[in-house]
Each structure stands twice: as structure tokens, then as C-alpha cells.
Design a protein around this motif. Structure first.
Motif, mmCIF file in Angstrom:
data_model
loop_
_atom_site.group_PDB
_atom_site.id
_atom_site.type_symbol
_atom_site.label_atom_id
_atom_site.label_comp_id
_atom_site.label_asym_id
_atom_site.label_seq_id
_atom_site.Cartn_x
_atom_site.Cartn_y
_atom_site.Cartn_z
ATOM 1 N N ALA A 104 6.472 -42.925 -32.185
ATOM 2 C CA ALA A 104 5.345 -42.351 -31.442
ATOM 3 C C ALA A 104 5.046 -43.161 -30.187
ATOM 4 O O ALA A 104 4.613 -42.601 -29.176
ATOM 5 C CB ALA A 104 4.106 -42.275 -32.335
ATOM 6 N N TRP A 105 5.266 -44.484 -30.224
ATOM 7 C CA TRP A 105 5.103 -45.275 -28.995
ATOM 8 C C TRP A 105 6.030 -44.711 -27.919
ATOM 9 O O TRP A 105 5.648 -44.569 -26.760
ATOM 10 C CB TRP A 105 5.455 -46.736 -29.186
ATOM 11 C CG TRP A 105 4.818 -47.455 -30.328
ATOM 12 C CD1 TRP A 105 3.860 -47.004 -31.186
ATOM 13 C CD2 TRP A 105 5.123 -48.800 -30.740
ATOM 14 N NE1 TRP A 105 3.551 -47.970 -32.109
ATOM 15 C CE2 TRP A 105 4.308 -49.077 -31.859
ATOM 16 C CE3 TRP A 105 6.004 -49.770 -30.272
ATOM 17 C CZ2 TRP A 105 4.356 -50.312 -32.524
ATOM 18 C CZ3 TRP A 105 6.056 -51.003 -30.920
ATOM 19 C CH2 TRP A 105 5.235 -51.263 -32.035
ATOM 20 N N ALA A 107 7.240 -41.700 -27.713
ATOM 21 C CA ALA A 107 6.802 -40.366 -27.289
ATOM 22 C C ALA A 107 5.650 -40.438 -26.297
ATOM 23 O O ALA A 107 5.470 -39.536 -25.482
ATOM 24 C CB ALA A 107 6.398 -39.536 -28.506
ATOM 25 N N ALA A 108 4.861 -41.503 -26.355
ATOM 26 C CA ALA A 108 3.738 -41.667 -25.422
ATOM 27 C C ALA A 108 4.201 -42.166 -24.056
ATOM 28 O O ALA A 108 3.490 -41.973 -23.058
ATOM 29 C CB ALA A 108 2.711 -42.628 -26.007
ATOM 30 N N SER A 364 0.995 -39.325 -27.876
ATOM 31 C CA SER A 364 2.339 -39.240 -28.458
ATOM 32 C C SER A 364 2.687 -37.865 -29.003
ATOM 33 O O SER A 364 3.845 -37.598 -29.315
ATOM 34 C CB SER A 364 2.477 -40.271 -29.588
ATOM 35 O OG SER A 364 1.704 -39.897 -30.719
ATOM 36 N N SER A 544 4.846 -34.461 -34.260
ATOM 37 C CA SER A 544 4.087 -35.706 -34.265
ATOM 38 C C SER A 544 4.818 -36.702 -35.149
ATOM 39 O O SER A 544 4.998 -36.471 -36.340
ATOM 40 C CB SER A 544 2.667 -35.467 -34.786
ATOM 41 O OG SER A 544 1.931 -36.668 -34.776
ATOM 42 N N GLY A 567 2.705 -35.784 -24.808
ATOM 43 C CA GLY A 567 3.832 -36.509 -25.379
ATOM 44 C C GLY A 567 5.157 -35.869 -24.987
ATOM 45 O O GLY A 567 5.225 -34.668 -24.694
#
Length: 756
Positions: A104-105, A107-108, A364, A544, A567
Motif C-alpha cells: 500500500a505504501w 500504491a500511494a 493507497s 486495496s 492510488g
């Protein structure tokens, strides 16, 4: 120092080690040594004091402070222990905040936010007397079948390097040493299997897998590195002088401490069979450059002591490692530390933690597809749905929001009945809070895994009666077979686990608009949900990657339109398991062509991510001539052409048209998040050192060659919305000896726009 005192500084002791499986083959390696005996001459590390069992943090802190005083007063040298802990999704301790997983980091695409995350985690660790964190993971994703993908950041080495280095800066900015994992090549294992052999060419290793580690060492000044379990071309990394000393120390100048991944020194005997016994394994690891054996002293204590005493192993190898360990303890202030009073209060999940968790989760979330069904309304722009069917095995599960190395999934899974210890609303709870007037029908439909289809008819009936159906599917993270993704949970298929696809398709067939929400630790082959006939696919698909404690609230805000999705995919959405391993940075022969019937093209490319508004990128400009030792200066305009505020990820890509070795068809040169009001336009400038396009040539030297470079900016690596090109001129320019090149991006001008 006596030999016993030296060796004691080179090992850890796992205070709480028991029957719980929280490390590979931990049960087989369990030691029966009493703690008092193990620390008679001091101890180098205390292993996972907070993160092995659910212990009250303040009670354990009081024990730890007392134990440090005992080591100071009752051992001859009086050296305190260094305490290390996992911190991949937050401090791995009971009641500590759990943040989005590293995927997720990625994706952000927000290094500054990840640096703030690292600082928040580091602050909690420092308050509890923890000195070293076993993160970040800088393995470059190559095969989503590998269970540890959720611990990784991206398939792009530059994204891994910039975001991973930001985390290092944040953690170490709070006085806690970060540890890079897993050096090197771990994620390139055969068939995506954990601990499998790796067959990497030297050039691919240099250009794809080493750069993130080099950036974190040279630019991030990281203080600790952990070896990879794997073997590369037949040589276990734990015994590789070439990697652990030649590259890491001699070439890059790393002067910190190398710690072993848990039990990897003993694995040189038991899993790699290059050592006859534990003592020989210890010598091989020490010679290669592993300074500290973790989690305990299976090889570096008596087996190594015996070899040193009889002259088979030079004591100078021990002395070298001890000097590095003591230097680290001195840097951390441990040699002069006082442990007078343990903390009386600590909040491991305060408002600051939760604010970062929420912001990172929101940034994200990737909107993969949308026919206009999203946002759901109720945000002042449209009416909210009156009847919502909330379906799927992850719709009402807190565990589904957290990664493999979260304390809940890593440790509490062995202690059923104990509360998680902090607030983590499920998707169902967050949707109910966001839409208090809606009638919400919750139906599980099926489990995450397994073949039980008995609940699907009830899910179908609930969908028929609803205005919209939210179907929440995906993974359940765990360890070594306990879950569908996570360490040791490798897969042969990239279909959604169990019968979840059947559930989605049955609900879609009702004709009710369906939003498919994937909570997962890896990208799945969901082309069937994206590229089918209209009416036969979900109205929208949201991806997600384990978004953490505020993930459900973030999802509710995105679905409702309170926040614009921003994201982007840090890893390609795969077409199939048979198309793996895959990287968008492939050469021409790595893509589809007319001489094969197999297609490796992903169903959605790296960098893809939709918004509720529309962004237009135009006017890319670059100087036509750039010296091979110069700077590439690019400007591009991005305009919010929609009716609502949003954030665009401006992605600058490059392609080396002709080179002395094959080059990728696309390479991310730089990226920048830009928030824009409706009608607002920004001029974005990228300044990329020519070395950003360096590569390893036929002589295995890293160089920038003269020649034509094509550039483009668009919504993904495949979207060439505005283009340009330039010519590298001058002699072949060697690159090396300096910190890895970083592209600087900035907004130089804004025009137009009005408040949303």
C-alpha cells in the motif's frame, strides 16, 4: 574481552520463544538454554521482547528496564542488550497501531508520507526501549505467486528505493536503526516459492535488485542489513562474501551491522548443505560478513567457540564482528545509557498514529475500473443508496485489513479470544457509520478459502433486494499455511482463493450494480472482472492492499466520494499465473509478439489508477540535447478537466531506443503527486540526472551511453499521453562511487481553478 564475552555480543536470545510458529522452522530450532545461563557473559540482542506473545507493553517495559540494569550490574562488562523488533506494518506489539502494508505504501507513491510513518513507528519503539527495527523490505516484486509480496513495495526498483529510503530516514530520525531486508534476490525465487533457489544473471541483479538497497545505504545511511535466505546461482547469500562484503561494504561503503535472518546461519548446514556442522556454518557466515546471528546463538556460541579454541577459525573474524556490534551500541547510546525509570504511560495508537494510518490508507486505494457507479453519493452530489448489500468473506473481518506481519495476524492468531487491543472497524462497520440511514444486509456468501458454496444463494437474494452490492473479497494474511498470503503462503494459481470468483459472478448476474472490493496482499488475475462483456462484470473494481486500522474508514470515504481515489498500481495486475514472473520493465522479447501464442500482457499496467475527476497531461518539453553526464530537464502540464478536486500521479517514463545491451520498453524516470482543484492546471518540472538512465554494459560497468531517449507522461506505463525525446551526446559516461541518482520533481506554476 574473553572469547565467551565476545561471542555473547554476536547473538540474540529469544526470551519468549515457545510453540508459536512466527519464524520459519522455529520449532525445530528452539533452544533449551536457560535465559540466565545465556546472558551470563552479556548478550548482544534481545529478540522480539514485545512481539512474540501478547504482553502488556508497560509491564514488559518495566521488565526490560530491570533486565538492562541487571546486565549492567551483574555481568563483568556491564553492556546492555540491543532490543530488536519487527515493524513492517507498525510496531509488532500488542495494542500498537497497525498501518497499511508496504504494498500500500507503493500504491500511494508518497515518500514524504512514508517518512512520517517511519517517524511515528520509531517514536513508539524508542519509548519502549527498542533500538532496531527489522524493516523495510526492499525486495523488488517479480512473481505475485510469492507469499511475501504484501511485505514488498513495488515491482519498480526506483519506487522501492525512494519509498524504502524514506521509511529508513523516518525510523532512524527517531533514533531507531532500520534493517534492510532481504539482501539480496529473495523475491526472484523459482516459481514464486519461499526459500527457493534464485537464478539471476549478474546484469539483472545489478540493474533491478541491487539499486533499492544501494539507495538506502548511500542516501539513507541505513545502519543495519539482513541477509536473504536464498541462494543465488548456487551460493547461499548468508555465505556470500561477494554480496555481504564486496558489494555492501567495499563498493557501497556500508559501515553498519549485518544481522542474519532468523536461523539462516544454521540453514547453511540444514537447508543448503554447504557446511558439515553448525560450527562450519558459523565460520562461513562470519567470513561472508554476517556480524550477528539471530534470533539466538545456534551456531555463533559453542559451535563457533570450539572452532576458535582449536584454531580452525581465526579469532580475528570474531573481533571484526564484535567491533561492529559495539560501535552500533555506542551509536545508539547504549554503552552510557541509564535505565532508572521505565515509562509510566505510553500510547501506541494515539491520534497522530491514526491520522497517518488514515491518510496513507486513503492515498493507497486504487480505483481499477468504474462505469460511473462510484461514488455512491451522499457526499452532497447525489442521493445515498437506501439499500446496500454488503457481501463477501472480508466484509466484516478486521483481520482482512492487516498484513502478514501485523501483530494480530502474526501473533494473536495463536491466542484466540484475546482482543486486538485497538480500534479497527470492519468494512461493514465503516459503511454502516457512513450511511446510517441505509438498510444494510450483510451476507458472507463464502469463506476466503475452501469450496463451501452454501452461502452463495443468500448473497444473491440480498443483492437482488439492494440498490447496490458491495462484494468484499481477497486474502487472509498468515504464516506458513495459515492463510492465503504471507510468509510461506505461496500459490500456484492467481485466481481469487476458494470460490470467491463464483460468489462475485453470481451476484453480478442479479443485475444489481456491484462494486467488487479486493482486500489482498498480492495482485490477483481478475481480468474476468475487468474485461468481460458489459453487464457481466462488476460496475466498479477497487483494489486495496491490506490498508490497516483505518482502512475501512478510508474505503468508506472513497466509495462515498468524500475523498477522490488517488492510488495507483505499484505492481501490474497479472493476466495469469502462467505469465509469471513479469515486470513492466521487460525488454522487447519479454512482451507479446507474433512467434508465441502466450500473452504476458497484464490486464492493467503498472501505474494504473482511476479518479472521479479527469486529468489531462500535455505539453511535455525537454532539451533536445543532454550530455551523458548532464541533467535531463522536463516540464509537463497537468490539468484537472473534471468537476471535482483530485490528485494526479504525474508519471514520467523513458525508453532507451538503441543500446549496447537490451533495455526495458519502459522505465519510470520520476513521479510526483499533484493535487488540483477543478479547472486548475500545474506546470511540473522534473530534473533527472543522466545517471537515472545508467545501466550495466557488456563489461559489467555501469554507464550512460550516447543515443536517443524517448519520454512520455501518462496515466500508466503504457499510456503515452504526451511525448518527447532527446539525444544523449558525448562519450560513454561511467557511473559509480556516488549515491544513486534521484529525480527531483516540483510544481513550478499553478493557474486557474476554483474551489471544489
Amino acid at each position: 574481552m574473553t572469547l565467551e564475552e565476545k561471542l555473547a555480543q554476536l547473538v540474540g536470545f529469544w526470551v519468549d520463544q515457545g510453540d508459536e510458529v512466527v519464524a520459519p522452522m522455529a520449532g525445530e530450532m528452539a533452544t533449551s538454554t536457560r535465559y540466565e545461563d545465556a546472558t551470563a557473559h552479556g548478550i548482544g540482542h534481545l529478540t522480539r521482547v514485545y512481539g512474540t506473545r501478547p504482553v502488556e507493553p508497560l509491564e514488559r517495559a518495566r521488565w526490560l528496564w530491570a533486565e538492562q540494569r541487571r546486565l549492567q550490574s551483574q555481568t563483568r562488562l556491564g553492556i546492555p542488550a540491543l532490543v530488536h523488533e519487527e515493524c513492517l506494518t507498525g510496531l509488532a506489539a500488542w495494542k500498537a497501531a497497525t498501518f497499511p502494508t508496504p504494498l500500500a505504501w507503493g500504491a500511494a507513491f508518497d515518500p514524504e508520507l512514508v517518512e512520517r510513518l517511519g517517524r511515528a513507528i520509531g517514536r513508539s519503539m524508542r519509548e519502549l526501549g527498542i533500538h532496531q527495527g527489522l524493516a523495510p523490505v526492499l525486495d523488488v516484486i517479480r512473481d505475485p505467486r510469492w507469499g511475501r509480496v504484501d511485505e514488498c513495495i513495488s515491482e519498480d526498483p526506483y519506487v522501492v528505493g525512494t519509498i524504502g529510503t524514506a521509511y529508513v530516514r523516518g525510523l532512524q530520525g527517531e533514533g531507531v536503526h532500520a534493517t534492510l531486508k532481504h539482501f539480496v534476490g529473495y523475491s526472484a525465487s523459482q516459481a514464486g516459492r519461499n526459500h527457493a533457489p534464485v537464478s539471476l544473471g549478474r546484469r539483472e541483479l545489478e540493474d533491478e535488485f541491487l539499486p533499492p538497497f544501494e539507495m538506502a545505504v548511500r542516501s539513507g545511511a541505513v545502519r543495519s542489513v539482513m541477509n536473504s535466505y536464498t541462494e543465488v546461482d548456487g551460493v547461499p547469500v548468508a555465505a556470500s562474501t561477494e554480496y555481504l562484503t564486496g558489494i555492501l561494504r567495499d563498493r557501497w561503503g556500508f559501515d553498519g551491522v549485518v544481522v542474519s535472518d532468523y536461523f539462516s546461519v544454521a540453514f547453511l548446514q540444514t537447508m543448503h548443505a554447504i557446511a558439515r556442522d553448525r560450527g562450519e556454518a558459523a565460520q562461513l557466515a562470519l567470513e561472508a560478513g554476517i556480524d550477528v546471528e539471530l534470533p539466538s546463538g545456534d551456531a555463533y556460541l559453542e559451535p563457533l567457540a570450539e572452532r576458535v579454541r582449536d584454531g580452525r577459525t581465526p579469532e580475528s573474524l570474531v573481533d571484526r564482528a564484535v567491533l561492529r556490534v559495539l560501535t552500533q551500541k555506542e551509536d545508539l547510546g547504549l554503552l552510557d545509557a541509564r535505565f532508572d525509570e521505565a515509562p509510566e504511560a505510553v500510547d501506541l495508537d494515539d491520534a497522530a498514529h491514526r491520522a497517518i494510518a488514515r491518510e496513507l490508507a486513503e492515498r493507497s486505494i486504487v480505483l481499477v475500473s468504474n462505469d460511473g457507479t462510484l461514488p455512491l453519493g451522499g457526499d452532497g452530489r447525489g442521493s445515498a443508496p437506501a439499500r446496500i448489500a454488503l457481501i463477501g468473506p472480508n466484509a466484516d473481518s478486521a483481520e482482512a485489513l492487516m498484513g502478514c506481519y501485523s501483530f494480530a495476524n502474526h501473533v494473536l492468531a495463536h491466542h484466540p479470544g484475546l482482543p486486538i487491543g485497538f480500534a479497527i472497524p470492519t468494512v461493514r462497520e465503516a459503511i454502516a457509520a457512513r450511511y446510517p440511514d441505509a438498510a444494510i444486509a450483510g451476507v458472507q456468501g463464502c469463506a476466503v478459502d475452501g469450496t463451501d458454496r452454501a452461502g452463495i444463494p443468500a448473497a444473491v437474494e440480498a443483492a437482488r433486494e439492494a440498490d447496490v452490492a458491495l462484494v468484499v473479497v481477497g486474502d487472509r494474511a498468515g504464516l506458513f499455511g495459515r492463510g492465503t498470503v504471507g510468509e510461506g503462503n505461496d500459490v500456484e494459481s492467481l485466481e481469487l482463493p476458494g470460490v470467491q470468483r463464483e460468489l462475485v459472478e453470481a451476484v453480478v448476474a442479479t443485475g444489481t450494480p456491484v462494486v467488487m472490493i479486493v482486500l489482498s496482499g498480492r495482485p490477483y488475475a481478475i481480468g474476468w472482472a475487468l474485461d468481460g462483456e458489459p453487464g457481466a462484470v462488476p460496475a466498479a473494481v477497487v483494489q486495496s492492499f491490506f490498508p490497516g486500522e483505518e482502512g475501512a474508514n478510508a474505503l468508506a470515504a472513497i466509495l462515498a466520494g468524500d475523498r477522490d481515489p488517488s492510488g495507483h498500481l505499484p505492481v501490474s495486475l497479472p493476466r495469469s499465473a502462467g505469465a509469471q514472473p513479469y515486470s513492466y520493465r521487460h525488454p522487447i522479447l519479454g512482451g507479446p509478439n507474433e512467434v508465441t501464442s502466450a500473452d504476458s500482457t497484464p490486464v492493467r499496467p503498472f501505474g494504473h489508477g482511476l479518479s472521479y475527476t479527469e486529468f489531462v497531461r500535455s505539453g511535455l518539453r525537454v532539451d533536445p540535447i543532454v550530455p551523458t553526464d548532464g541533467t535531463i530537464e522536463v516540464t509537463v502540464r497537468v490539468r484537472n478537466a473534471g468537476s471535482r478536486a483530485g490528485a494526479d500521479l504525474v508519471q514520467l517514463y523513458a525508453r532507451d531506443v538503441v543500446a549496447s545491451v537490451t533495455r526495458p520498453v519502459a522505465q519510470l524516470l520520476g513521479y510526483c503527486r499533484v493535487e488540483l482543484q477543478p479547472g486548475e492546471e500545474a506546470l511540473v518540472r522534473f530534473e533527472a540526472p543522466a545517471a537515472r538512465l545508467a545501466f550495466t554494459d557488456r563489461r559489467f560497468e555501469r554507464v550512460v551511453e550516447p543515443g536517443r531517449i524517448e519520454l512520455w507522461v501518462g496515466g500508466s506505463c503504457e499510456h503515452e499521453e504526451t511525448t518527447g525525446s532527446f539525444e544523449f551526446v558525448g562519450p560513454v559516461h561511467p557511473v559509480g562511487g556516488e549515491a544513486p541518482a534521484v529525480t527531483r520533481a516540483a510544481i513550478v506554476r499553478r493557474t486557474g481553478g476554483s474551489p471544489d
